[in-house]
Design a protein around this motif. Structure first.
Motif, mmCIF file in Angstrom:
data_model
loop_
_atom_site.group_PDB
_atom_site.id
_atom_site.type_symbol
_atom_site.label_atom_id
_atom_site.label_comp_id
_atom_site.label_asym_id
_atom_site.label_seq_id
_atom_site.Cartn_x
_atom_site.Cartn_y
_atom_site.Cartn_z
ATOM 1 N N HIS A 1 11.442 -2.649 -2.029
ATOM 2 C CA HIS A 1 10.514 -2.897 -3.135
ATOM 3 C C HIS A 1 9.912 -1.578 -3.646
ATOM 4 C CE1 HIS A 1 8.238 -6.042 -5.307
ATOM 5 N NE2 HIS A 1 7.259 -5.158 -5.355
ATOM 6 N N ALA A 2 9.595 -0.673 -2.698
ATOM 7 C CA ALA A 2 9.014 0.621 -3.083
ATOM 8 C C ALA A 2 10.028 1.456 -3.861
ATOM 9 C CB ALA A 2 8.552 1.378 -1.832
ATOM 10 N N LEU A 3 11.248 1.593 -3.316
ATOM 11 C CA LEU A 3 12.258 2.445 -3.963
ATOM 12 C C LEU A 3 12.692 1.852 -5.300
ATOM 13 C CD1 LEU A 3 14.361 3.258 -0.773
ATOM 14 C CD2 LEU A 3 12.943 4.866 -2.054
ATOM 15 N N ASN A 4 12.937 0.536 -5.315
ATOM 16 C CA ASN A 4 13.350 -0.086 -6.581
ATOM 17 C C ASN A 4 12.215 -0.085 -7.600
ATOM 18 O OD1 ASN A 4 15.471 -1.476 -8.082
ATOM 19 N ND2 ASN A 4 14.061 -3.212 -8.033
ATOM 20 N N GLY A 5 10.959 -0.154 -7.107
ATOM 21 C CA GLY A 5 9.818 -0.070 -8.011
ATOM 22 C C GLY A 5 9.787 1.272 -8.722
ATOM 23 N N LEU A 6 10.081 2.348 -7.972
ATOM 24 C CA LEU A 6 10.139 3.674 -8.600
ATOM 25 C C LEU A 6 11.261 3.715 -9.633
ATOM 26 C CD1 LEU A 6 9.515 5.952 -5.474
ATOM 27 C CD2 LEU A 6 7.903 5.366 -7.297
ATOM 28 N N LEU B 1 1.222 1.875 -12.289
ATOM 29 C CA LEU B 1 0.316 2.884 -11.735
ATOM 30 C C LEU B 1 -0.039 2.570 -10.282
ATOM 31 C CD1 LEU B 1 -2.058 3.466 -14.795
ATOM 32 C CD2 LEU B 1 -0.117 4.852 -14.035
ATOM 33 N N SER B 2 -0.409 1.298 -10.015
ATOM 34 C CA SER B 2 -0.752 0.938 -8.636
ATOM 35 C C SER B 2 0.488 1.046 -7.751
ATOM 36 C CB SER B 2 -1.330 -0.476 -8.579
ATOM 37 O OG SER B 2 -0.371 -1.429 -8.994
ATOM 38 N N GLY B 3 1.654 0.752 -8.325
ATOM 39 C CA GLY B 3 2.894 0.842 -7.551
ATOM 40 C C GLY B 3 3.130 2.241 -7.010
ATOM 41 N N ILE B 4 2.915 3.246 -7.871
ATOM 42 C CA ILE B 4 3.128 4.635 -7.440
ATOM 43 C C ILE B 4 2.183 4.991 -6.296
ATOM 44 C CG2 ILE B 4 2.920 7.045 -8.168
ATOM 45 C CD1 ILE B 4 3.854 6.192 -10.938
ATOM 46 N N VAL B 5 0.895 4.601 -6.456
ATOM 47 C CA VAL B 5 -0.087 4.908 -5.414
ATOM 48 C C VAL B 5 0.258 4.151 -4.131
ATOM 49 C CG1 VAL B 5 -2.544 4.856 -4.839
ATOM 50 C CG2 VAL B 5 -1.828 5.293 -7.191
ATOM 51 N N LEU B 6 0.679 2.882 -4.292
ATOM 52 C CA LEU B 6 0.979 2.062 -3.107
ATOM 53 C C LEU B 6 2.183 2.602 -2.327
ATOM 54 C CD1 LEU B 6 0.294 -1.536 -4.451
ATOM 55 C CD2 LEU B 6 -0.741 -0.494 -2.438
ATOM 56 N N VAL B 7 3.145 3.200 -3.014
ATOM 57 C CA VAL B 7 4.288 3.780 -2.302
ATOM 58 C C VAL B 7 3.773 4.762 -1.255
ATOM 59 C CG1 VAL B 7 6.271 5.320 -2.522
ATOM 60 C CG2 VAL B 7 5.992 3.431 -4.127
ATOM 61 N N ALA C 1 -8.518 1.279 -0.282
ATOM 62 C CA ALA C 1 -7.723 1.423 -1.510
ATOM 63 C C ALA C 1 -6.434 0.618 -1.391
ATOM 64 C CB ALA C 1 -7.416 2.897 -1.764
ATOM 65 N N MET C 2 -5.814 0.682 -0.206
ATOM 66 C CA MET C 2 -4.559 -0.036 0.015
ATOM 67 C C MET C 2 -4.781 -1.546 -0.105
ATOM 68 S SD MET C 2 -1.855 0.677 3.049
ATOM 69 C CE MET C 2 -3.001 0.292 4.339
ATOM 70 N N LEU C 3 -5.878 -2.026 0.495
ATOM 71 C CA LEU C 3 -6.195 -3.456 0.436
ATOM 72 C C LEU C 3 -6.358 -3.934 -1.002
ATOM 73 C CD1 LEU C 3 -7.314 -6.127 1.883
ATOM 74 C CD2 LEU C 3 -9.563 -5.126 1.490
ATOM 75 N N TRP C 4 -7.206 -3.234 -1.757
ATOM 76 C CA TRP C 4 -7.484 -3.665 -3.139
ATOM 77 C C TRP C 4 -6.246 -3.566 -4.009
ATOM 78 C CZ3 TRP C 4 -12.053 -5.170 -5.923
ATOM 79 C CH2 TRP C 4 -13.132 -5.436 -5.087
ATOM 80 N N LEU C 5 -5.571 -2.419 -3.957
ATOM 81 C CA LEU C 5 -4.413 -2.230 -4.840
ATOM 82 C C LEU C 5 -3.287 -3.192 -4.479
ATOM 83 C CD1 LEU C 5 -4.268 1.654 -5.254
ATOM 84 C CD2 LEU C 5 -4.997 -0.065 -6.918
ATOM 85 N N ALA C 6 -3.009 -3.357 -3.171
ATOM 86 C CA ALA C 6 -1.909 -4.230 -2.763
ATOM 87 C C ALA C 6 -2.203 -5.682 -3.121
ATOM 88 C CB ALA C 6 -1.650 -4.093 -1.260
ATOM 89 N N MET C 7 -3.448 -6.113 -2.915
ATOM 90 C CA MET C 7 -3.789 -7.502 -3.239
ATOM 91 C C MET C 7 -3.702 -7.756 -4.742
ATOM 92 S SD MET C 7 -4.182 -9.370 -0.636
ATOM 93 C CE MET C 7 -4.746 -10.804 -1.532
ATOM 94 N N LEU C 8 -4.220 -6.830 -5.544
ATOM 95 C CA LEU C 8 -4.183 -7.039 -6.999
ATOM 96 C C LEU C 8 -2.747 -6.929 -7.518
ATOM 97 C CD1 LEU C 8 -7.412 -5.109 -8.077
ATOM 98 C CD2 LEU C 8 -7.065 -7.584 -7.929
ATOM 99 N N HIS C 9 -1.980 -5.975 -6.967
ATOM 100 C CA HIS C 9 -0.578 -5.809 -7.358
ATOM 101 C C HIS C 9 0.223 -7.070 -7.005
ATOM 102 C CE1 HIS C 9 2.971 -3.012 -7.992
ATOM 103 N NE2 HIS C 9 3.563 -3.941 -7.268
#
Lengths: 126, 163
Positions: free
Chosen positions: A73-78, B60-66, B106-114
């Protein structure tokens, strides 16, 4: 069977399906994970008790599956971000998907021992 | 040929073209405004840009969550004995540092909202009846708010000396 299109049944469609399935799985785990972590507020014993299940061999396999889902999910999301924001993204989406799969395979191989090593030792001794 | 003859000849007025004096032998195809172009007269959209901001937030949240999630997995499952070392003492050790508290918050909030926004999209895609969508999303938002509040409370009120 109707004729295929540029999209249906090809890399673009299956990566979308996999992204969706892994996303839903990760989200459901997240609920459980916040709940089990909340036990640190109840008592150390209760928390350690539940975490003990995370250390059993069968759950270790599930953890490996979780790592697999998150890494994809992370890699494909990028890759999705690159398709949306990089001017050449749509043209190289297929190549990027195979890069994602390649990196995913390497990382999953690397995670084999750290995630499953303890379960392997427990099941097969020593 | 005067411009008023255009209407008299039975062709009828061209919708949206406005100024017919622009037509002439030398300029038979004057610029006509695109039919759906937004002008001052276009009514303001009442829908807002919620879906666009949702789309942007996912990226945006995806990049941070990675970074946040892969770092979390590395610490919890790979480094220093993997899952075997996790226990109350390990959690207490990490949450003694404001850095890791902020990381987890930050991980909790971003992951839950994402994840919640992702599931909202899934519900919108597959639940065809309006009533089903309403109930599923009601359940989703309730669970999301509950989980975010519970997790936040746990991080802020954690007590290493609970025993």
């Amino acid at each position: 069977m109707p004729a295929g299109t540029l999209y249906r049944g090809r890399e673009g469609m299956w990566s979308w399906v996999a992204h969706r399935v892994t996303g839903v799985l990760i989200f459901f785990f997240l609920f459980v994970h916040v709940l089990d972590t909340a036990l640190v507020r109840v008592s150390p014993e209760q928390y350690d008790n539940v975490v003990a299940t995370y250390k059993s061999p069968i759950v270790a396999l599930l953890e490996y599956g979780l790592v697999a889902a998150i890494l994809f999910h992370a890699l494909n999301g990028l890759r999705v971000i690159a398709v949306d924001f990089w001017s050449k993204g749509p043209r190289y989406q297929k190549q990027m998907l195979w890069s994602v799969v390649g990196i995913w395979v390497v990382l999953m191989f690397g995670a084999l021992y750290p995630v499953l090593g303890h379960a392997f030792r427990e099941v097969f001794g020593s | 040929m005067s411009t008023t003859d255009t209407a008299a000849s039975g062709i009828g007025p061209v919708e949206g073209a406005g100024d017919f004096s622009a037509y002439s032998v030398d300029n038979p195809a004057p610029f006509i405004e695109a039919p759906r172009k937004r002008t001052k007269k276009t009514p303001k959209s009442t829908r807002g840009n919620f879906e666009m901001y949702g789309w942007l937030f996912m990226r945006l949240s995806g990049i941070v969550l990675v970074v946040l999630v892969l770092g979390h997995l590395l610490i919890q499952l790979v480094l220093d004995g993997g899952v075997s070392k996790i226990g109350f003492a390990f959690v207490a050790g990490r949450w003694a540092s404001p850095w890791w508290q902020a990381w987890d918050l930050a991980m909790l909030w971003l992951a839950m909202l994402h994840g919640s926004n992702g599931l909202r999209t899934v519900i919108n895609d597959y639940a065809e009846r309006a009533g089903t969508r309403l109930w599923l999303k009601g359940l989703l938002y309730t669970a999301t708010v509950f989980t975010i509040l519970l997790g936040t409370l746990v991080i802020f009120t954690f007590d290493p000396n609970i025993r």
